[in-house]
Design an enzyme around this catalytic site. Structure first.
Site, PDB file in Angstrom:
ATOM      1  N   ARG A 209     -21.467   9.092  16.903  1.00 24.81           N
ATOM      2  CA  ARG A 209     -21.889  10.151  16.122  1.00 24.81           C
ATOM      3  C   ARG A 209     -21.207  11.292  16.573  1.00 24.81           C
ATOM      4  O   ARG A 209     -20.817  12.387  16.023  1.00 24.81           O
ATOM      5  CB  ARG A 209     -23.132  10.496  15.863  1.00 24.81           C
TER       6      ARG A 209
ATOM      7  N   ASP B 201     -19.721   5.858  -0.014  1.00 26.37           N
ATOM      8  CA  ASP B 201     -18.894   4.443  -0.076  1.00 26.37           C
ATOM      9  C   ASP B 201     -19.245   3.719  -1.436  1.00 26.37           C
ATOM     10  O   ASP B 201     -18.771   4.020  -2.302  1.00 26.37           O
ATOM     11  CB  ASP B 201     -19.639   3.873   1.058  1.00 26.37           C
TER      12      ASP B 201
ATOM     13  N   PHE C 299     -14.552   0.697   7.868  1.00 26.86           N
ATOM     14  CA  PHE C 299     -15.692   1.341   8.298  1.00 26.86           C
ATOM     15  C   PHE C 299     -15.453   2.316   9.491  1.00 26.86           C
ATOM     16  O   PHE C 299     -14.557   1.967  10.488  1.00 26.86           O
ATOM     17  CB  PHE C 299     -16.376   0.228   8.905  1.00 26.86           C
TER      18      PHE C 299
ATOM     19  N   GLU D 216     -22.744  15.772   2.179  1.00 26.71           N
ATOM     20  CA  GLU D 216     -22.653  14.187   2.640  1.00 26.71           C
ATOM     21  C   GLU D 216     -21.544  14.084   3.563  1.00 26.71           C
ATOM     22  O   GLU D 216     -20.572  14.761   3.565  1.00 26.71           O
ATOM     23  CB  GLU D 216     -22.413  13.470   1.345  1.00 26.71           C
ATOM     24  N   ASP D 217     -21.898  13.046   4.668  1.00 31.27           N
ATOM     25  CA  ASP D 217     -20.728  12.763   5.296  1.00 31.27           C
ATOM     26  C   ASP D 217     -19.739  11.828   4.769  1.00 31.27           C
ATOM     27  O   ASP D 217     -18.791  12.013   4.768  1.00 31.27           O
ATOM     28  CB  ASP D 217     -21.342  11.987   6.445  1.00 31.27           C
TER      29      ASP D 217
HETATM   30  P1  5GP Z   1     -23.274   4.542   0.012  1.00 32.05           P
HETATM   31  O1  5GP Z   1     -24.841   4.582  -0.612  1.00 32.05           O
HETATM   32  O2  5GP Z   1     -22.431   5.488  -0.655  1.00 32.05           O
HETATM   33  O3  5GP Z   1     -22.765   3.044   0.033  1.00 32.05           O
HETATM   34  O4  5GP Z   1     -23.371   4.786   1.448  1.00 32.05           O
HETATM   35  C1  5GP Z   1     -23.702   6.017   1.842  1.00 32.05           C
HETATM   36  C2  5GP Z   1     -24.242   6.148   3.361  1.00 32.05           C
HETATM   37  O5  5GP Z   1     -23.770   4.965   4.119  1.00 32.05           O
HETATM   38  C3  5GP Z   1     -23.493   7.238   4.061  1.00 32.05           C
HETATM   39  O6  5GP Z   1     -24.265   8.248   3.799  1.00 32.05           O
HETATM   40  C4  5GP Z   1     -23.358   6.570   5.408  1.00 32.05           C
HETATM   41  O7  5GP Z   1     -24.674   6.779   5.974  1.00 32.05           O
HETATM   42  C5  5GP Z   1     -23.281   5.146   5.356  1.00 32.05           C
HETATM   43  N1  5GP Z   1     -21.885   4.665   5.061  1.00 32.05           N
HETATM   44  C6  5GP Z   1     -21.015   4.355   4.303  1.00 32.05           C
HETATM   45  N2  5GP Z   1     -19.839   4.220   4.658  1.00 32.05           N
HETATM   46  C7  5GP Z   1     -19.731   4.229   6.399  1.00 32.05           C
HETATM   47  C8  5GP Z   1     -18.820   4.135   7.247  1.00 32.05           C
HETATM   48  O8  5GP Z   1     -17.531   3.625   7.028  1.00 32.05           O
HETATM   49  N3  5GP Z   1     -19.004   4.173   8.377  1.00 32.05           N
HETATM   50  C9  5GP Z   1     -20.486   4.623   8.789  1.00 32.05           C
HETATM   51  N4  5GP Z   1     -20.740   4.781  10.185  1.00 32.05           N
HETATM   52  N5  5GP Z   1     -21.446   4.857   7.745  1.00 32.05           N
HETATM   53  C10 5GP Z   1     -21.133   4.550   6.525  1.00 32.05           C
END
Ligand code: 5GP
Length: 179
Positions: free
Chosen positions: A164, A102, A151, A98-99
């Site tokens: 990206r 959050d 963010f 995973e990248d």
């Molecule tokens: P979660 O479900 O954990 O809230 O979010 C997961 C996805 O939200 C990540 O895989 C990513 O694509 C996007 N995301 C969450 N935080 C960020 C951020 O700070 N920047 C960006 N560009 N995408 C985010």
């Protein structure tokens, strides 16, 4: 593109060094096992490319695309499969690459989904983790960097599909949001 960043949080060198450390741990953990790396499009493209090449042992790659974010900056909490895996994960040792984590909503859904398909094991490696992720009951085995609740873009992460291809992870300057 550099002028669009307010701050560089993680440099190219720091990413490379940390991925090498995690790759050494993963090589040891999966020695003699049949490892399948599952990347989540599109954000994990860069981390998958560099992490997979930092591994010494064999690993296959497969990809999923799920929707959790729209074009804004807030998690919707709704996960939808846009592209499923090409191959069956039954009996496979899966490492989700995973990248960023959050809220962790995407990840907890993904882990449950892959377990329900009969994977032999499902673990997670994420390059970045925000503080909110600590509240989620998903066990993330490998984390590259814990970052503040901001963010971020770069190294696969976008703002409305831009940034990206930045080599670093950083926060955006105010003018990018207002333009
Ligand atoms: P979660 O479900 O954990 O809230 O979010 C997961 C996805 O939200 C990540 O895989 C990513 O694509 C996007 N995301 C969450 N935080 C960020 C951020 O700070 N920047 C960006 N560009 N995408 C985010």
């Amino acid at each position: 593109m550099g002028r669009d960043l307010a701050d560089v949080l993680i440099s190219e060198e720091a990413i490379r060094a940390r991925l090498a450390e995690i790759a050494a741990e993963v090589d040891a953990e999966y020695a003699g096992k049949d490892l399948l790396l599952v990347g989540v499009l599109k954000g994990a493209v860069m981390v998958m490319a560099d992490f997979a090449r930092a591994l010494h042992g064999p690993a296959e790659m497969d990809w999923m695309a799920v929707s959790s974010y729209g074009s804004g900056t807030k998690s919707s909490g709704v996960v939808r499969i846009l592209k499923d895996l090409d191959r069956d994960v039954l009996g496979r040792h899966v490492l989700i690459v995973e990248d960023i984590i959050d809220s962790g909503l995407t990840l907890s859904w993904l882990v449950a989904n892959l377990r329900s398909r009969g994977a032999a094991s499902v673990e997670v490696m994420a390059l970045l983790r925000k503080p909110e992720a600590a509240k989620v009951a998903v066990d993330v085995k490998h984390v590259g960097f814990d970052i503040p609740n901001a963010f971020v873009v770069g190294y696969g992460l976008d703002f409305d599909e831009r940034f990206r291809n930045l080599r670093v992870v950083g926060t955006l300057a105010e003018h990018v949001y207002s333009s």
